[in-house]
Design a protein around this motif. Structure first.
Motif, PDB file in Angstrom:
ATOM      1  N   LEU A  53     111.432   3.286  42.247  1.00 26.87           N
ATOM      2  CA  LEU A  53     110.331   2.444  42.723  1.00 26.87           C
ATOM      3  C   LEU A  53     109.404   2.067  41.566  1.00 26.87           C
ATOM      4  N   ALA A  54     109.111   3.026  40.680  1.00 25.51           N
ATOM      5  CA  ALA A  54     108.246   2.750  39.521  1.00 25.51           C
ATOM      6  C   ALA A  54     108.897   1.723  38.600  1.00 25.51           C
ATOM      7  N   LYS A  55     110.205   1.849  38.418  1.00 28.62           N
ATOM      8  CA  LYS A  55     110.919   0.887  37.568  1.00 28.62           C
ATOM      9  C   LYS A  55     110.851  -0.516  38.166  1.00 28.62           C
ATOM     10  N   LYS A  56     111.035  -0.603  39.471  1.00 26.18           N
ATOM     11  CA  LYS A  56     110.998  -1.897  40.168  1.00 26.18           C
ATOM     12  C   LYS A  56     109.611  -2.530  40.075  1.00 26.18           C
ATOM     13  N   GLU A  57     108.552  -1.711  40.208  1.00 30.08           N
ATOM     14  CA  GLU A  57     107.178  -2.230  40.210  1.00 30.08           C
ATOM     15  C   GLU A  57     106.549  -2.196  38.819  1.00 30.08           C
ATOM     16  N   LYS A  58     107.380  -1.823  37.801  1.00 30.08           N
ATOM     17  CA  LYS A  58     106.901  -1.747  36.416  1.00 30.08           C
ATOM     18  C   LYS A  58     105.678  -0.830  36.291  1.00 30.08           C
ATOM     19  N   ALA A  59     105.795   0.340  36.911  1.00 29.05           N
ATOM     20  CA  ALA A  59     104.725   1.334  36.864  1.00 29.05           C
ATOM     21  C   ALA A  59     105.218   2.560  36.109  1.00 29.05           C
ATOM     22  N   ASN A  60     104.289   3.375  35.639  1.00 27.37           N
ATOM     23  CA  ASN A  60     104.633   4.628  34.975  1.00 27.37           C
ATOM     24  C   ASN A  60     105.021   5.642  36.055  1.00 27.37           C
ATOM     25  N   PRO A  61     106.270   6.153  36.022  1.00 26.48           N
ATOM     26  CA  PRO A  61     106.726   7.002  37.138  1.00 26.48           C
ATOM     27  C   PRO A  61     105.914   8.285  37.294  1.00 26.48           C
ATOM     28  N   ARG A  62     105.548   8.922  36.196  1.00 24.08           N
ATOM     29  CA  ARG A  62     104.800  10.176  36.317  1.00 24.08           C
ATOM     30  C   ARG A  62     103.393   9.920  36.869  1.00 24.08           C
ATOM     31  N   GLU A  63     102.775   8.817  36.423  1.00 20.46           N
ATOM     32  CA  GLU A  63     101.441   8.473  36.945  1.00 20.46           C
ATOM     33  C   GLU A  63     101.520   8.156  38.443  1.00 20.46           C
ATOM     34  N   LEU A  64     102.592   7.415  38.826  1.00 20.59           N
ATOM     35  CA  LEU A  64     102.768   7.078  40.243  1.00 20.59           C
ATOM     36  C   LEU A  64     102.982   8.349  41.059  1.00 20.59           C
ATOM     37  N   ALA A  65     103.783   9.289  40.502  1.00 19.20           N
ATOM     38  CA  ALA A  65     104.043  10.543  41.197  1.00 19.20           C
ATOM     39  C   ALA A  65     102.747  11.329  41.404  1.00 19.20           C
ATOM     40  N   THR A  66     101.912  11.350  40.366  1.00 26.08           N
ATOM     41  CA  THR A  66     100.627  12.056  40.464  1.00 26.08           C
ATOM     42  C   THR A  66      99.741  11.414  41.525  1.00 26.08           C
ATOM     43  N   GLN A  67      99.782  10.088  41.577  1.00 18.40           N
ATOM     44  CA  GLN A  67      98.985   9.352  42.577  1.00 18.40           C
ATOM     45  C   GLN A  67      99.477   9.672  43.997  1.00 18.40           C
ATOM     46  N   VAL A  68     100.801   9.762  44.154  1.00 17.08           N
ATOM     47  CA  VAL A  68     101.377  10.082  45.465  1.00 17.08           C
ATOM     48  C   VAL A  68     100.957  11.491  45.894  1.00 17.08           C
ATOM     49  N   VAL A  69     101.026  12.439  44.948  1.00 15.99           N
ATOM     50  CA  VAL A  69     100.649  13.827  45.251  1.00 15.99           C
ATOM     51  C   VAL A  69      99.215  13.896  45.766  1.00 15.99           C
ATOM     52  N   SER A  70      98.327  13.118  45.127  1.00 15.76           N
ATOM     53  CA  SER A  70      96.927  13.139  45.549  1.00 15.76           C
ATOM     54  C   SER A  70      96.750  12.589  46.959  1.00 15.76           C
ATOM     55  N   GLY A  71      97.722  11.802  47.424  1.00 21.42           N
ATOM     56  CA  GLY A  71      97.632  11.220  48.764  1.00 21.42           C
ATOM     57  C   GLY A  71      98.335  12.026  49.832  1.00 21.42           C
ATOM     58  N   VAL A  72      99.004  13.113  49.433  1.00 21.29           N
ATOM     59  CA  VAL A  72      99.707  13.958  50.396  1.00 21.29           C
ATOM     60  C   VAL A  72      98.814  15.113  50.804  1.00 21.29           C
ATOM     61  N   GLU A  73      98.593  15.223  52.082  1.00 20.52           N
ATOM     62  CA  GLU A  73      97.745  16.314  52.570  1.00 20.52           C
ATOM     63  C   GLU A  73      98.539  17.609  52.625  1.00 20.52           C
ATOM     64  N   SER A  74      97.978  18.635  51.966  1.00 19.62           N
ATOM     65  CA  SER A  74      98.564  19.965  52.148  1.00 19.62           C
ATOM     66  C   SER A  74      97.875  20.594  53.351  1.00 19.62           C
ATOM     67  N   GLY A  75      98.494  21.562  53.926  1.00 16.18           N
ATOM     68  CA  GLY A  75      97.917  22.150  55.134  1.00 16.18           C
ATOM     69  C   GLY A  75      98.942  22.960  55.869  1.00 16.18           C
ATOM     70  N   GLU A  76      99.071  22.709  57.170  1.00 14.33           N
ATOM     71  CA  GLU A  76      99.981  23.533  57.975  1.00 14.33           C
ATOM     72  C   GLU A  76     101.450  23.252  57.680  1.00 14.33           C
ATOM     73  N   LEU A  77     101.771  22.044  57.194  1.00  7.66           N
ATOM     74  CA  LEU A  77     103.163  21.696  56.903  1.00  7.66           C
ATOM     75  C   LEU A  77     103.498  21.950  55.436  1.00  7.66           C
ATOM     76  N   ILE A  78     102.775  21.306  54.543  1.00  5.50           N
ATOM     77  CA  ILE A  78     103.092  21.358  53.119  1.00  5.50           C
ATOM     78  C   ILE A  78     102.159  22.337  52.413  1.00  5.50           C
ATOM     79  N   LYS A  79     102.754  23.290  51.715  1.00  5.71           N
ATOM     80  CA  LYS A  79     101.969  24.279  50.975  1.00  5.71           C
ATOM     81  C   LYS A  79     101.634  23.766  49.575  1.00  5.71           C
ATOM     82  N   ASP A  80     102.629  23.110  48.944  1.00  4.46           N
ATOM     83  CA  ASP A  80     102.419  22.694  47.558  1.00  4.46           C
ATOM     84  C   ASP A  80     103.351  21.537  47.203  1.00  4.46           C
TER      85      ASP A  80
END
Length: 587
Positions: A49-76
């Motif tokens: 997806l990063a390659k298609k949108e000409k984005a930095n993959p690691r930066e995009l991954a970090t951005q996605v992580v910040s948008g994922v709520e941890s809680g009862e389902l996801i620990k980390d």
């Protein structure tokens, strides 16, 4: 009960939402989630997806992580390498999701029904009248039955069809031989068992074939008898019907030994389409799909040529007016599409007939009988080989009778059961031996991808070690033994408990049962379910070795581990049943 959303689907939804929020211009995006040995799951979709949108993959991954709520389902969620995501779930989520499946009192373990089921006609288990079933008949029956179970379980409307060989030249030959050699018919046939009557018919067939090949005058008389049969001559039809009836009794006895349900109403052999053959040929000729060539009605194809470069036709009607297999198969397609309203037609047939079915399907499409909304598919299977890697034969070079093969498997399995049995009666040993032996034969077939050949090795099939049904059956029986010894303790989920690594692995795998069943049904691939069940049993063995159940530290832990045992057993039981294999409570 409503279906249960799997843990992987829940995580997938969270990641997809975070991806869409991070790259709204990309629309819906697939995080490409899969199980991982570095965490519970890994998401690999960000790189593409990063390659298609000409984005930095690691930066995009970090951005996605910040948008994922941890809680009862996801620990980390952690970013790994150039942009992979490693996801770890909470122990609570694993236990609660399994508890929801465990609470399904329908026995479906939360597996959903198809929202828009279609109608599938499946053509399998096709023995020949007046001929004994041999090892070559095994795969069509076993694979077809498993696919039927999978499709029906997921909600598909399934119509079974057993296209037995009950018409054609061989019956003129057999009837004429019996007319001329009445003394060769066993006069005790009426008292004989299905197997004895069939053995007698098979002997007569071989004698008739030998005379047919050696005597031109007999061949002429036999062919005239075929005409009598097709014309409905009462005496000829009565003799033919007797052969069919005796053969069916035998078929039912063999399928019963295979622990398969074959219903008489589902047996529609070649004779069942006899009245349609002339019309099929007329429609093909009038539409120009088929043409006359040297007196025969043929269909030619641009891409199918012989070694000499000349076209190889599909012969629908022979030059002498007789009908070939193609006319019957094309008539069957007409019946299945227009009368049975099939959306899919599956043929579980030997891979060596692939060219024939390719030509039949293409002809039916040219004629307009198979539209874009109907799928026709040959589930082609490979050959059963001996230990030497050659087609399975007896020492005398004869094809192995299916009944003999099953009897030997049952004898071997009974010996294994007797060796291990502690409190079983002789009657119980015989019953378990049958279930284990037949299960071993089926599993060896179904654990191999259908299109591959496989070696028939009874020593390996009934082994307690390795990828065998006996290993799975013993895992199930061991769990039942633990549950019986639990006394007052009962299986109960305790979501507040921290899980051992082996408990987590077992729970996560058990959670993927519904996805595996759906995949195996959609792809007509029982071997994928077999592989899943073997992995489940293997993970259970690891859990059993590392996590004391009845001697766990606390009562809550005992109950939670009994719960993990029980849902594993229920999953094994349901999964094996979909493969047509029994799971004895004691072994």
């Amino acid at each position: 009960m409503a279906s249960v959303t799997s843990l992987s689907d829940s995580v997938h939804q969270r990641l997809a939402a975070a991806l869409s929020a991070a790259l709204p211009q990309a629309g819906s995006a697939d995080p490409l989630l899969r199980r991982s040995d570095r965490a519970d799951f890994q998401a690999n979709g960000i790189l593409a997806l990063a390659k298609k949108e000409k984005a930095n993959p690691r930066e995009l991954a970090t951005q996605v992580v910040s948008g994922v709520e941890s809680g009862e389902l996801i620990k980390d969620v952690e970013v790994s390498g150039p942009g992979f995501l490693n996801i770890t779930l909470t122990d609570r989520a694993i236990t609660e999701n399994l508890a929801a499946r465990y609470a399904d009192d329908t026995g479906r373990l939360g597996v959903p029904h198809a929202e828009q089921p279609g109608t599938t006609v499946i053509d399998y288990a096709q023995p020949n009248v007046a001929k004994e079933m041999h090892v070559g008949h095994l795969r069509s029956a076993v694979i077809g039955d498993a696919v039927v179970q999978l499709l029906e379980f997921t909600g598909e409307n399934v119509v079974r069809r057993h296209h037995i060989g009950d018409w054609g030249t061989q019956f003129g030959m057999l009837i004429q031989y019996l007319e001329e050699h009445p003394h060769e018919l066993d006069h005790k046939a009426d008292e004989a068992s299905g197997e004895e009557a069939m053995s007698n018919l098979d002997r007569l067939y071989k004698a008739a074939r030998k005379l047919f090949d050696a005597d031109e005058e007999f061949k002429t008389r036999a062919r005239r008898r075929v005409v009598d049969l097709q014309a409905g001559d009462p005496r000829t039809v009565a003799m033919w019907q007797k052969f069919v009836d005796e053969s069916k009794i035998y078929f039912f006895s063999v399928f019963e030994k295979l622990d398969m349900e074959i219903r008489d109403a589902d047996i529609v052999g070649e004779s069942g389409y006899n009245d349609m053959l002339a019309e099929t040929c007329r429609l093909l000729e009038e539409s120009g799909v088929a043409v006359r060539s040297e007196g025969a009605l043929c269909v030619f194809f641009d891409d199918i040529k012989g070694p000499d470069g000349n076209p190889v036709p599909l012969i629908v009607q022979k030059s002498d007016g007789g009908y070939g297999y193609a006319a019957t198969d094309l008539s069957a397609i007409r019946d299945r599409v227009f009368n049975l309203k099939a959306n899919s037609i599956i043929y579980v047939v030997d891979a060596r007939q692939s060219l024939h079915f390719k030509m039949v399907f293409e002809t039916a499409r040219k004629a307009g009988w198979l539209g874009d909304d109907v799928k026709a598919y040959q589930l082609a299977f490979g050959t059963v080989l001996g230990k030497d890697g050659k087609p399975f034969k007896t020492r005398e070079g004869e094809t192995v009778r299916l009944v003999d093969l099953l009897d030997e498997a049952i004898d071997r399995a009974s010996a294994v059961v007797r060796e291990k049995a502690q409190d079983l009666s002789e009657e119980e040993i015989a019953e378990r031996g049958t279930q284990v032996g037949v299960g071993a034969v089926k599993y060896a077939d179904l654990s191999t991808s259908a299109n591959r050949d496989y070696k028939f090795d009874l020593d390996q099939m009934v082994s307690l070690n390795g990828d065998t049904s006996v290993y799975l059956q013993y895992a199930y029986a061991r769990i039942q033994s633990i549950l019986r010894k639990a006394d007052a303790s009962r299986p109960a989920a305790h979501a507040e408990l921290e899980l051992h690594e082996a408990e987590r692995a077992l729970g996560l795998h058990a959670d993927s049962f519904a996805a595996t069943v759906a995949e195996a049904a959609t792809e007509y691939a029982p071997h994928k379910l077999a592989a899943y069940l073997y992995q489940l049993a293997s993970l259970y063995t690891t859990f059993y070795d590392k996590c004391p159940v009845l001697k766990a530290e606390t009562q809550e832990q005992i109950e939670n581990r009994l719960f993990l045992c029980d849902i594993t057993a229920r999953t094994l039981h349901r999964g094996m049943a979909l493969l047509g294999i029994r799971t004895p409570e004691r072994l």
